[in-house]
Motif scaffolding. Structure first.
Motif: not given
Length: 141
Positions: A1-13, A32-36, A44-48
């Motif tokens: 099993m694998l649970n791994r994520t990599i995100l690039i975005g800007r801090l909301v605060a 804040a990560v933009d959708r491709p 659209e942007t996700d706030f993760i």
């Protein structure tokens, strides 16, 4: 099993740093990560939500600021709890084990602080081969 994520975005605060009762540092912030893709021409942007622990939490709290471009590597975690009204609340977040600061911490240099890079930014050949005035005491040999 694998649970791994990599995100690039800007801090909301700015990150929020807290300590557990046993003294373990925990920092939380949203990325804040933009959708491709776009929706009717609008991106659209996700706030993760991101959680960091221990030394990484303190480092993030000290150096990350709102708007800064950041890469986060970690795992997805879903936790739940019961709120004051007895309702079960589910929270999905990224528990980061690696955070990279992709931009400088400041947008503009502090005018009161000397810029040690200015000597490296100068072109040493800008004088077109004119003689350089060097004192013999400056030479290492």
């Amino acid at each position: 099993m694998l649970n791994r994520t990599i995100l690039i975005g800007r801090l909301v605060a700015d990150p929020e740093l807290k300590y557990t009762p046993s003294g373990v540092a925990v920092a939380q912030f949203k990325l804040a990560v933009d959708r491709p893709f776009t929706n009717n021409g609008n991106r659209e942007t996700d706030f993760i939500p991101i959680v960091t622990w221990r030394q990484l939490a303190e480092t993030c709290a000290n150096y990350l600021r709102k708007g800064r471009l950041t890469a986060v590597e970690g795992r997805v975690q879903v936790r739940n709890y019961e709120n004051n009204e007895g309702k079960r609340i589910y929270v999905t977040e990224i528990v980061a084990d690696n955070v990279r600061f992709l931009e400088s911490n400041r947008s503009q240099p502090d005018p009161n602080e000397p810029d040690h890079r200015r000597n490296y930014d100068k072109d040493p050949f800008a004088d077109d081969g004119k003689p350089i005035d060097i004192n013999d005491d400056d030479l290492p040999f």
